[in-house]
Design an enzyme around this catalytic site. Sequence first.
Site, PDB file in Angstrom:
ATOM      1  N   LYS A  22       0.392  -0.771   0.492  1.00 50.51           N
ATOM      2  CA  LYS A  22      -0.104  -0.017  -0.301  1.00 50.51           C
ATOM      3  C   LYS A  22       0.466   1.221   0.210  1.00 50.51           C
ATOM      4  CE  LYS A  22      -1.783   1.452   3.945  1.00 50.51           C
ATOM      5  NZ  LYS A  22      -1.368   2.893   3.535  1.00 50.51           N
ATOM      6  N   ASN A  23       2.357   0.966   0.555  1.00 46.57           N
ATOM      7  CA  ASN A  23       2.753   2.281   0.662  1.00 46.57           C
ATOM      8  C   ASN A  23       3.720   3.103  -0.421  1.00 46.57           C
ATOM      9  OD1 ASN A  23       1.390   2.520   3.383  1.00 46.57           O
ATOM     10  ND2 ASN A  23       3.468   2.058   5.042  1.00 46.57           N
ATOM     11  N   ARG A  92      -4.472   9.950   4.132  1.00 46.38           N
ATOM     12  CA  ARG A  92      -3.304  11.094   4.694  1.00 46.38           C
ATOM     13  C   ARG A  92      -2.570  10.727   3.506  1.00 46.38           C
ATOM     14  NH1 ARG A  92      -2.660  13.750   8.945  1.00 46.38           N
ATOM     15  NH2 ARG A  92       0.376  14.316   7.681  1.00 46.38           N
ATOM     16  N   CYS A 116      -5.761  16.861  10.675  1.00 46.76           N
ATOM     17  CA  CYS A 116      -4.513  17.261  10.546  1.00 46.76           C
ATOM     18  C   CYS A 116      -3.923  18.526  10.762  1.00 46.76           C
ATOM     19  CB  CYS A 116      -3.770  16.383  10.171  1.00 46.76           C
ATOM     20  SG  CYS A 116      -2.432  16.627  10.264  1.00 46.76           S
ATOM     21  N   ARG A 121       2.814  16.604  12.403  1.00 54.39           N
ATOM     22  CA  ARG A 121       3.618  15.674  11.552  1.00 54.39           C
ATOM     23  C   ARG A 121       3.761  16.034  10.670  1.00 54.39           C
ATOM     24  NH1 ARG A 121      -1.444  10.374  11.348  1.00 54.39           N
ATOM     25  NH2 ARG A 121       0.250   9.531   9.949  1.00 54.39           N
ATOM     26  N   GLN A 125       7.184  19.962   6.225  1.00 57.16           N
ATOM     27  CA  GLN A 125       8.620  19.990   5.350  1.00 57.16           C
ATOM     28  C   GLN A 125       8.076  20.507   3.963  1.00 57.16           C
ATOM     29  OE1 GLN A 125      11.253  19.442   7.390  1.00 57.16           O
ATOM     30  NE2 GLN A 125       9.769  20.744   8.573  1.00 57.16           N
ATOM     31  N   ASP A 308       5.659   1.128  11.994  1.00 52.78           N
ATOM     32  CA  ASP A 308       4.195  -0.071  11.460  1.00 52.78           C
ATOM     33  C   ASP A 308       4.421  -1.302  11.506  1.00 52.78           C
ATOM     34  OD1 ASP A 308       3.067   2.526  10.141  1.00 52.78           O
ATOM     35  OD2 ASP A 308       3.138   1.718   8.233  1.00 52.78           O
ATOM     36  N   ARG A 400      -8.245  -0.583   4.937  1.00 55.09           N
ATOM     37  CA  ARG A 400      -7.093   0.519   4.388  1.00 55.09           C
ATOM     38  C   ARG A 400      -6.031  -0.566   4.159  1.00 55.09           C
ATOM     39  NH1 ARG A 400      -5.515   4.278   7.850  1.00 55.09           N
ATOM     40  NH2 ARG A 400      -4.855   4.967   6.051  1.00 55.09           N
TER      41      ARG A 400
END
Length: 420
Positions: A22-23, A92, A116, A121, A125, A308, A400
């Site tokens: 997923k990431n 996010r 947020c 978080r 940046q 994680d 998710r």
Amino acid sequence: MDRLKVEGGIALHGEIAISGAKNAALPIMCAALLTADTLHLTNVPHLDDVGTMLKLIEQMGVNVVREGHTVSLDGGGLSKAEAPYELVKTMRASILALGPLVARCGEAKVSLPGGCAIGERPVDQHTKGLEAMGAQIRIEHGYIYAKAGHASGKLQGARIVTDMVTVTGTENLMMAAVLAQGETVLDNAAREPEVIDLADCLIAMGAKIQGAGTDRIVIQGMPALHGATHRVMPDRIETGTFMVAAAATRGDLTLRGARADTLEAVIDKLKEAGALVDVAGDTIRVRASSRPRAVSIRTSPHPAFPTDMQAQFMALNCVAVGTATVVETIFENRFMHAQELRRLGAQIDIEGNTAIVHGAARLTGATVMATDLRASACLVIAGLVAEGETIVDRIYHLDRGYEKIEAKLSAVGARISRIR
């Protein structure tokens, strides 16, 4: 709202095929915004977050064709450089559209991620890096408005040093830089395998990137990128979750289509807990025949122990021999699963960003509530070892990030079912 019912006490035995990450898939899908050609992706997991990202880029004008685990994204019709709150609020990772949109369109309007404030978080940046590349940024009414300030309408190469290591920030700025004019240097860059996977995809699209996987990434901007075909890497967190489930239930699981080189810190801790871990090519086998030994962990950016996997190891420590300390250095409020584990009989004390877990010989089933994605997986693992029936509520978090987790676990002996 769906729930999972788990009957504990069964050792897991068999084989599980690992899904795409997923990431890695989410930023790579955003890379389709960088070209007018078609990006073909394989090994794309069926997850709610993936579906949300596809809806997001489709409403921008990208043509999406999805067949099984293959997705084709044609960005030739990109017409709307906007990510609305209605889609961003649930995920996010939607912030990853910001860099590609400004790079290709010269401007973007992206909702702040749901729940947020800027700076809590590291979303700040992302904007700081874009400003260094000449973007004009303003935040109004819950949206980030970004516009390339140079007369050419292009971002300009720059040296960017982030205040902290941020994975999505590194990915966003790397995508912005591939179409910027000149050279961009990202210092203090994230080194996660998913960053490398995105860089590999961008390079296949014609980008010039060096140093992905180190803390300094150098990008030479190109006038345009072209289409490509890319296979999404295996999900290392799904892999790690099933590895912990095998050790906790004293089972014997073989995980196929995995990448052990992305899980070295996790494998080391499992071996420390007493599990036998064998690696052969893309296959990882985990075996355990007795209660695990307690293992202390401290989360840190890759290649150290991943945040994680913190919750899953807390579940393992709940039934281990001895006492372990779990230190969370990445995210505040990431011990919410501890209270739910206590409902199953776990003995956990929280002191600031440290959890002290006293291993117990047994857990007992109860109704628990998932508070986030990895907490959900942690509660499933605890349910697999608890005596009696455990009901895990609010499992939309699981959907998710884990593809058909109950089906995969059922296939290796778990007594687990979805209650709709």
